[in-house]
Design an enzyme around this catalytic site. Structure first.
Site, PDB file in Angstrom:
ATOM      1  N   ASP A 206       0.822  -1.212   0.000  1.00  0.00           N
ATOM      2  CA  ASP A 206       0.000   0.000   0.000  1.00  0.00           C
ATOM      3  C   ASP A 206       0.853   1.257   0.000  1.00  0.00           C
ATOM      4  O   ASP A 206       0.317   2.364   0.032  1.00  0.00           O
ATOM      5  CB  ASP A 206      -0.927  -0.003   1.227  1.00  0.00           C
ATOM      6  CG  ASP A 206      -2.341   0.423   0.878  1.00  0.00           C
ATOM      7  OD1 ASP A 206      -2.678   0.443  -0.314  1.00  0.00           O
ATOM      8  OD2 ASP A 206      -3.103   0.733   1.811  1.00  0.00           O
TER       9      ASP A 206
ATOM     10  N   ASP B 154       0.294 -10.761   8.730  1.00  0.00           N
ATOM     11  CA  ASP B 154       0.953  -9.470   8.885  1.00  0.00           C
ATOM     12  C   ASP B 154       2.365  -9.598   8.334  1.00  0.00           C
ATOM     13  O   ASP B 154       2.961 -10.687   8.375  1.00  0.00           O
ATOM     14  CB  ASP B 154       0.984  -9.048  10.354  1.00  0.00           C
ATOM     15  CG  ASP B 154      -0.350  -8.478  10.813  1.00  0.00           C
ATOM     16  OD1 ASP B 154      -1.196  -8.185   9.952  1.00  0.00           O
ATOM     17  OD2 ASP B 154      -0.541  -8.357  12.041  1.00  0.00           O
TER      18      ASP B 154
ATOM     19  N   ASP C 135       5.179  -9.086   9.343  1.00  0.00           N
ATOM     20  CA  ASP C 135       6.247  -9.575  10.213  1.00  0.00           C
ATOM     21  C   ASP C 135       5.908 -10.915  10.846  1.00  0.00           C
ATOM     22  O   ASP C 135       6.627 -11.395  11.717  1.00  0.00           O
ATOM     23  CB  ASP C 135       6.541  -8.549  11.314  1.00  0.00           C
ATOM     24  CG  ASP C 135       5.342  -8.285  12.201  1.00  0.00           C
ATOM     25  OD1 ASP C 135       4.212  -8.537  11.755  1.00  0.00           O
ATOM     26  OD2 ASP C 135       5.519  -7.822  13.336  1.00  0.00           O
TER      27      ASP C 135
ATOM     28  N   ASP D 184     -10.469  -6.772  11.874  1.00  0.00           N
ATOM     29  CA  ASP D 184     -10.432  -8.229  12.014  1.00  0.00           C
ATOM     30  C   ASP D 184     -11.603  -8.753  12.855  1.00  0.00           C
ATOM     31  O   ASP D 184     -12.376  -9.606  12.405  1.00  0.00           O
ATOM     32  CB  ASP D 184      -9.095  -8.670  12.600  1.00  0.00           C
ATOM     33  CG  ASP D 184      -8.608  -7.745  13.712  1.00  0.00           C
ATOM     34  OD1 ASP D 184      -9.426  -6.964  14.244  1.00  0.00           O
ATOM     35  OD2 ASP D 184      -7.413  -7.807  14.061  1.00  0.00           O
TER      36      ASP D 184
END
Length: 878
Positions: free
Chosen positions: A324, A371, A373, A468
């Site tokens: 993004d 995610d 990470d 979420d």
């Protein structure tokens, strides 16, 4: 000189004042020490042998005190030294002090009493166990599918009728127990029965006994609240009404959270991995989404490589990097590594919008979200997709959020890695309870979702900043099912600092309250009662800011303004408050064993309480205010420091509680009619609050974090090749850039003669035992590490396809089962151990406040504190 114990108290007092004047002791010092000497002479029988021995050796036992020329704080020094001599240091080598002998006698009495209670508890436990074994066996298995429809309907009606009859009778009995008025003697008898029942049930490890513990805890706590609401409200003035109502409101909130929590996990499901069909051709196509916005490229590399290493048919696995931030370097990396690169022109709705856009340009039947990470192990898909294949109505399979770098609580409070971390209670345990009620919550990462279900609800929710949880609520409203696999199969980076952690939790708190206002789970269609309660409890939890602050300030109205927040006698408070606290603490300890360390819940909530108070209040009033923020990770901390800015609310609370404690001592000594029991209760409350706040300050002491890449513990036999000879060694840790290797043989050091930067190679076996060889060089020795091991930096060649980096990722980060390893040693989470740990953290927090004081105030405060610390008796004292 005449021995002081041969004089009467008046003569001792007068003679001591003359000595102080002759040695030029200050007026304030004479006043303070004279006051405490008078109390000593009144309450302590100095003519008795043990006290005469202590008085004769006072100069030896109290080396930091000059008894002929006292200072103002000498009474405090004597008190601290006396406690130290009693509990830590014997009077002389091989000799126990009279104080120690007295304490030993008390301990023996308590142990004898404890043995009597234990034997009574065992007898009562045997009786309860005999009753339990007579109950019909409870089964978690589903009804046999070949049962006829008629008998099935009849059985369900019978069970339903029995359930409702049980509920009605249970509620009626509970109401009777809760509202029945008792005098203090009756209350003591009732609570004695409840206490021994609790002691017996704790010893029986079974689900039914846990249910009974819930019932006992709820009844005792509800009885306490009934007493609070009907007999203890102070309505004398409007100020009294405000303070007493605030505390009662906070207690009602805590009770609601406790009851909902008991319900949520009363029958936690430990769902196992569902095997996939043997024919791989029937396996679904999987799209792996890795959304990113402004994170560094080095942070996302392990995730992308691990996604590409997933154990899944190559033609059915598609890895997508969702950028993004529209960064050319990320596109170049993705193409070289073998992943698809997706960007969008309009950057609306943050992460949710990024994922929704990717759904429009992909077509896989299943969508996995990580995610950037969060690094999956190779067995992630085989551990999760099986349930989606088996049950076409399951829309979500969530796995625990595991972290391979320590969070601010672990790092700054120096907790062992074996201890459960701050978010373990939710991600490892409460989610099991949610799974029981088909209310598993999507946590934004490490999850698999069915595309058709997501498309039915319009994609990832964009109305709130916790997209979420809101998405999983929408899926449940549409009748979709969810599942939770309790095995960690992915791991990520924790927040680096307390400030970053608080920023992340503020977003979570704001988002959950936004959902509560915009899409309240208690209202609307599509949810079962159990689902409504599970989602509502998750949102209610984030309103703990105000109640926690109220508990931290509750004793102060009485101490500072004589306002009774609980309008009752001290005996009544003991009879109702203590049992309520004991039963809730013991039940939660039994329930949360292995998922939450004792007494740390208060620290976790205190850290966040002030900072989530305003955002959640704003979200209740104006739920559409607020924006998504990305949590910063992957930072380096060069030097240790105390974050004074983030600590400001804690400092205010500490100052107020110390003021209340000082006022309590003043009232005890100078008030014309001191209420000693009431003072003792409130001062004990304040001391506990100060322990919680001191431990909170310890979290704000940011420890050094010099490693650019976090190190992960992994012990493996490896082979190091040095100048053509193979040397067996053991890998101890790995990181994104290399491995830490120690000698396989005791006393041997294969790197002793090698210069820094020496070229070598290391061979690491993969999870199937196949060797993978990597060129490396020897890193400079770290003087802070004394384990004898050395770091080997892997030399990755300039390969456009990133082949070696992906191979290294496969034998380290993506290794099967790497994140599901259990701690090597058990954790001692008894109450006494947890309380001592809380005390250690509190002392560390206050000591750090002194250590990191700014400006010139540090030396003076440091000298003062050092003068208060206990010391060993001087052997050469005359």
């Amino acid at each position: 000189m005449q021995h002081p114990t041969t004089e009467n108290p008046k003569q001792v007092f007068s003679r001591r004042l003359e000595i102080w004047r002759a040695n030029d002791a200050g007026a304030a010092a004479r006043f303070v020490n004279g006051f405490f000497l008078a109390l000593l002479l009144v309450f302590i029988p100095l003519e008795h042998g043990p006290f005469r021995a202590v008085a004769a050796r006072k100069t030896e036992l109290y080396p930091q005190v000059d008894f002929d020329r006292p200072r103002v704080l000498d009474p405090l020094r004597i008190l601290i030294q006396t406690a130290w001599l009693i509990f830590v240091k014997p009077a002389r080598p091989g000799e126990r002090s009279p104080w120690s002998r007295a304490v030993t006698g008390v301990v023996r009495i308590l142990r004898a009493l404890g043995a009597v209670i234990a034997r009574a508890g065992e007898a009562w436990g045997a009786f309860c166990l005999a009753l339990v074994r007579r109950l019909p066996a409870l089964s978690d298995e589903e009804e046999s599918k070949d049962e006829s429809a008629k008998s099935g309907r009849s059985s369900r009606r019978a069970r339903g009728a029995l359930l409702w009859i049980s509920v009605v009778l249970g509620l009626a009995l509970a109401a009777l127990c809760i509202t029945q008025p008792f005098n203090l003697q009756g209350q003591a008898v009732f609570l004695t029965f409840m206490f021994f029942s609790m002691v017996a049930l704790v010893r029986v490890k079974a689900r039914i006994t846990l249910m009974l513990l819930f019932v006992i805890s709820i009844v005792v706590s509800a009885r306490y609240l009934w007493w609070r609401a009907t007999a203890t409200l102070n309505t004398n003035t409007w100020i009294d009404v405000v303070f007493t109502s605030l505390l009662l409101g906070a207690e009602l909130y805590a009770f609601c959270v406790m009851v909902l929590g008991y319900f949520q996990v009363c029958w936690a499901m430990d769902r196992k991995v569902c095997p996939l069909p043997e024919d791989e051709k029937t396996w679904p196509v999987v799209d792996v989404f890795i959304p990113t916005y402004n994170e560094a490229l080095e942070i996302i590399k392990p995730t992308v490589y691990a996604a590409l290493n997933l154990d899944w048919p190559e033609e059915k696995l598609r890895v997508h990097l969702l950028d993004d931030g529209s960064r050319p370097a990320f596109e170049t990396f993705a193409r070289a590594a073998g992943a698809n690169y997706i960007k969008r022109d309009e950057h609306k709705h943050a992460k949710a919008g990024n994922i929704n856009h990717a759904m429009t340009v992909t077509s896989g039947e299943m969508i996995v979200i990580f995610d950037c990470d969060h690094v999956p192990s190779r067995d992630f898909l085989k551990s999760t997709v099986g349930w989606l294949v088996k049950d076409p109505r399951i829309a979500l399979v969530q796995t625990p959020h595991h972290f391979y770098s320590p969070d601010p609580f672990e790092k700054n409070m120096h907790l062992e890695r074996a201890q459960p971390i701050e978010n373990s209670l939710f991600h490892d345990f409460i989610q099991k309870g949610n799974d029981t009620w088909n209310a598993t919550m999507f946590c934004g990462s490490s999850a698999v979702m069915r595309r058709s279900a997501l498309e039915e609800v319009g994609g990832i929710a964009v109305e709130t900043v916790t997209e979420d949880a809101h998405t999983s609520l929408k899926l449940n409203r549409r009748g979709w099912k969810s599942a939770f696999i309790s095995r960690p199969v992915a791991s990520g980076l924790s927040t680096d600092t307390l400030a970053a952690h608080i920023g992340q939790r503020i977003r979570w708190a704001r988002g959950m309250i936004q959902i509560l206002r915009l899409d309240c789970p208690l209202l609307g269609r599509g949810l079962t009662l159990a689902q409504r309660l599970c989602f509502f409890n998750a949102m209610l939890h984030f309103l703990h800011g105000l109640p926690r602050i109220i508990f931290l300030l509750a004793p102060l109205p009485y101490m500072l303004a004589d306002v009774y927040v609980i309008y009752a006698t001290a005996a009544s408070i003991f009879a109702y408050v203590i049992p309520h606290m004991v039963h809730s603490a013991v039940t939660n300890q039994r329930l949360q064993h292995g998922y939450r360390y004792p007494f740390l819940s208060g620290v976790y909530e205190t850290v966040l309480s002030w900072y989530i108070l305003v955002p959640t209040t704003v979200a209740l009033i104006a739920p559409k205010i607020g924006k998504f923020n990305v949590t910063a990770k992957g930072g380096v901390i060069d030097s240790k420091y105390l974050d004074w800015h983030i600590s400001k609310p804690y400092l205010v609370l500490i100052a107020l509680n110390f003021a209340g404690l000082a006022m309590g001592f003043w009232k005890a000594f100078f008030s014309p009619e001191p209420e000693y029991l009431t003072l003792a209760i409130n001062m004990g409350w304040i001391v506990y609050n100060l322990m919680i706040l001191g431990a909170t300050m310890s979290v704000a002491v940011e420890e050094v974090q010099k490693d650019r890449y976090p190190r992960i513990d992994l012990k493996l036999p490896v082979t190091v090749e040095i100048d053509g000879r193979a040397v067996p060694a053991q890998m101890l840790q790995f990181s994104q850039e290399g491995v830490r290797v120690g000698s396989a043989a005791a006393g041997a050091d294969p790197f002793a003669e090698l210069p820094e930067g020496a070229a070598l190679s290391v061979t690491v076996p993969d999870d199937e035992g196949a060797p993978e060889k990597f060129p490396a060089h020897l890193a400079p020795a770290d003087p802070e590490k004394t384990d004898g091991a050395r770091d080997l930096i892997i030399d990755f060649p300039d390969d456009p396809a990133r082949t070696d980096e992906k191979r290294f990722n496969r034998v380290t980060f993506a290794r099967r089962g790497i994140w599901a390893r259990t701690p090597e040693k058990p954790v001692d989470d008894r109450f006494i151990t947890g309380f001592l740990e809380l005390g250690r953290l509190a002392l560390y927090g206050y000591r750090s406040m002194i250590e990191f004081l700014p400006g010139r105030t540090l030396p003076a405060v440091r000298d003062l504190v050092r003068s208060l610390l206990p010391r060993s008796p001087r052997a050469d004292a005359s």
